[in-house]
Design a protein around this motif. Structure first.
Motif, short mmCIF file in Angstrom:
data_model
loop_
_atom_site.label_atom_id
_atom_site.label_comp_id
_atom_site.label_asym_id
_atom_site.label_seq_id
_atom_site.Cartn_x
_atom_site.Cartn_y
_atom_site.Cartn_z
N PRO A 62 45.97 59.57 74.29
CA PRO A 62 44.82 59.70 73.35
C PRO A 62 45.02 58.57 72.73
O PRO A 62 45.87 57.81 72.42
CB PRO A 62 45.27 61.02 72.78
N VAL A 63 43.67 58.39 71.67
CA VAL A 63 43.66 57.12 70.83
C VAL A 63 44.21 57.91 69.45
O VAL A 63 44.17 58.95 69.13
CB VAL A 63 42.19 56.92 70.65
N SER A 64 44.98 56.91 68.81
CA SER A 64 45.38 57.36 67.46
C SER A 64 44.55 56.06 66.43
O SER A 64 44.31 55.05 66.83
CB SER A 64 46.67 57.23 67.29
N LEU A 65 44.54 56.56 65.12
CA LEU A 65 43.87 55.69 64.12
C LEU A 65 44.40 55.72 62.61
O LEU A 65 45.07 56.97 62.33
CB LEU A 65 42.54 55.95 64.08
N VAL A 66 44.51 54.50 61.88
CA VAL A 66 44.58 54.48 60.61
C VAL A 66 43.46 54.15 59.78
O VAL A 66 42.66 52.97 60.22
CB VAL A 66 45.75 53.77 60.43
N VAL A 67 43.01 54.61 58.54
CA VAL A 67 42.06 54.26 58.03
C VAL A 67 42.63 53.91 56.63
O VAL A 67 43.24 54.36 55.91
CB VAL A 67 40.83 55.47 57.48
N ARG A 183 49.71 50.34 67.71
CA ARG A 183 49.32 51.60 68.73
C ARG A 183 48.07 52.38 68.28
O ARG A 183 47.83 53.24 68.57
CB ARG A 183 50.57 52.56 68.66
N MET A 184 47.50 51.68 66.98
CA MET A 184 46.43 52.71 66.30
C MET A 184 45.14 51.79 66.23
O MET A 184 45.30 50.57 65.95
CB MET A 184 46.98 53.25 64.88
N LEU A 185 44.15 52.35 66.21
CA LEU A 185 42.91 51.56 65.69
C LEU A 185 43.03 51.54 64.19
O LEU A 185 43.32 52.39 63.67
CB LEU A 185 41.72 52.49 66.32
N ILE A 252 45.20 42.65 72.44
CA ILE A 252 44.10 43.09 73.33
C ILE A 252 44.44 44.22 74.37
O ILE A 252 43.70 45.02 74.93
CB ILE A 252 43.44 42.09 73.81
N GLN A 253 46.03 44.14 74.82
CA GLN A 253 46.46 44.68 75.97
C GLN A 253 46.62 46.16 75.54
O GLN A 253 46.40 47.09 76.24
CB GLN A 253 47.79 44.08 76.37
N ARG A 254 46.79 46.49 74.15
CA ARG A 254 46.60 47.60 73.55
C ARG A 254 45.50 48.28 72.89
O ARG A 254 45.13 49.36 73.18
CB ARG A 254 47.89 47.83 72.62
N ASP A 255 44.54 47.44 72.82
CA ASP A 255 43.27 47.92 72.38
C ASP A 255 42.50 48.32 73.31
O ASP A 255 41.57 48.98 73.11
CB ASP A 255 42.87 46.61 71.29
N PHE A 256 42.36 47.51 74.49
CA PHE A 256 41.48 47.65 75.70
C PHE A 256 41.40 48.98 76.17
O PHE A 256 40.35 49.66 76.37
CB PHE A 256 41.61 46.83 76.71
N PRO A 257 42.75 49.71 76.31
CA PRO A 257 42.71 51.05 76.75
C PRO A 257 41.90 52.10 75.64
O PRO A 257 41.48 53.24 76.15
CB PRO A 257 44.15 51.40 76.81
N LYS A 258 41.98 51.85 74.53
CA LYS A 258 41.50 52.48 73.61
C LYS A 258 39.82 52.45 73.52
O LYS A 258 39.20 53.30 73.35
CB LYS A 258 41.89 52.26 71.89
#
Length: 406
Positions: A62-67, A183-185, A252-258
């Motif tokens: 799953p994707v995780s995120l921080v605002v 690990r987060m957007l 980018i290696q961690r962002d691309f799967p997101k």
């Protein structure tokens, strides 16, 4: 997360074909319409990303995120505006978490759920963050500890905390620990005077989440239907995106799967408008990439240093403008910059700090308790994109510089 019997009964009693959300051509446009009824001002991109991120909780990764944003800037409001379209039983909302809360967690299942922390200050430092990182990355948490027994101290393994989870939180910080952030957007609240004025107008007209109750049952029914009828999603143009991605930043290696996960989530919520292959897999189409490009290109470009968030850019441009008009060689003071921009000191100060840390400005009057006096730094403002433009991705195969098999 398996649906309980009550939810199953609700789904089978209601024909999904009659669901008003299911029948919409673009569900994200409908989400925007719903939020406007509640007086949401400015871009609805963050609630849309939150909604799609919540859908990824069912995925293996799953994707995780921080605002991020200033105090009172609407970070929590934006997250919760998106989460209202997800059933509450899918969300574990917490105000804080002690250092060893996760490894000792019992009685609450986090598997394929959303763990929502309203403010990052409620999360302990040290091992607590490491435990959370393991849960986000590995999809589970294993912990060895020492217990006192009648025969002395004994090492033992605590029960595994099962994931995976989608973790969401808000913070006033310009950045968090790099291991967490990677690990987060990372999404930034827009700092726009007109957005604030529109929000106040909406409040004056009685439009808010507390005064306008949306009919969320169709959204929750659609969510439950998707959960129960799990489908595999195929992205036939995934390799073409890879060919066009900038690879000068390892993140980018961690962002691309997101990116891929959110394309899949977009296709999944529009499953009745997408084609299927012979195995019943949903095929993500061009409109799914277009949506995700519109939502993610800006935050990903900022995270990969291909671009810079608007608030930082505006501060740097304002300093440049003042210098062109004959600023003092010692630098531009925080006060003068706030006055020049017509913005609150705390907002300007936050962006000054970010611009200095990123090398776009320098502080000629450093030290605790001193007012910053900033000058133009050595680093130039970047102008770039993290994600390729949709038209580049979907060029006819014969027009590709390096043809690939789709």
């Amino acid at each position: 997360m398996l649906l309980n019997n009550n939810k199953k009964e609700r789904l089978y009693m209601k024909n999904i074909d009659n669901n008003r959300i299911y029948s919409k051509y673009n569900i994200l446009d409908e989400l925007d319409n719903e939020l406007r009824k509640q007086g949401f001002a400015g871009s609805t991109n963050i609630p849309k990303i939150v909604f799609l991120t919540a859908i990824t909780r069912m995925f293996a990764d799953p994707v995780s995120l921080v605002v991020m944003g200033t105090s009172g800037g609407g970070k929590t409001y934006a997250i919760e505006s998106g989460l209202q379209f997800i059933p509450s039983e899918a969300i574990e909302s917490i105000a804080g978490m002690s250092e060893k809360a996760l490894p000792y967690l019992t009685g609450i299942s986090l598997k394929n759920r959303i763990l929502y922390l309203g403010e990052a200050s409620g999360m302990s430092d040290g091992n607590g963050r490491a435990f959370l990182r393991q849960l986000m990355t590995e999809g589970k948490l294993d912990y060895l500890t020492v217990q006192k027994t009648s025969n002395g101290m004994k090492g033992e393994k605590l029960p595994t905390v099962e994931g995976p989870i989608s973790f969401m939180m808000a913070t006033t910080a310009n950045h968090i620990h790099h291991e967490d952030q990677s690990r987060m957007l990372t999404l930034n609240i827009e700092e726009d005077h007109e957005k604030i004025r529109q929000a106040l107008r909406n409040q004056a007209n009685g439009l808010s989440k507390s005064t306008v109750a949306l009919d969320l049952a169709p959204w929750h029914d659609l969510h439950d239907y998707i959960c129960e009828n799990k489908k595999k999603i195929i992205i036939p143009y995934a390799e073409r995106i890879v060919d066009l991605l900038p690879i000068n930043n390892f993140k980018i290696q961690r962002d691309f799967p997101k990116v891929l996960s959110l394309i899949k989530a977009c296709a999944l919520v529009h499953f009745n408008k997408r084609e299927e292959d012979n195995n019943g897999n949903i095929i993500a189409d061009q409109s799914d990439y277009q949506e995700i490009h519109n939502l993610l290109n800006k935050p990903l470009s900022e995270g990969l240093d291909s671009s810079v968030r608007e608030g930082v850019r505006n501060v740097v441009l304002a300093v440049t403008d003042i210098y062109k008009k004959g600023a003092n060689i010692d630098g531009v003071s925080h006060s003068k910059l706030s006055e020049h921009m017509g913005m609150d000191r705390s907002v300007v100060g936050r962006n000054i700090h970010a611009a200095i840390s990123q090398g776009y400005l320098t502080n000629n009057n450093p030290g605790q308790g001193r007012e910053a006096k900033v000058a133009i730094g050595d680093r130039k403002l970047p102008e770039g994109n993290a994600l390729p433009l949709p038209y580049e991705v979907f060029l006819p195969a014969q027009d590709h510089a390096s043809p690939i098999t789709w």
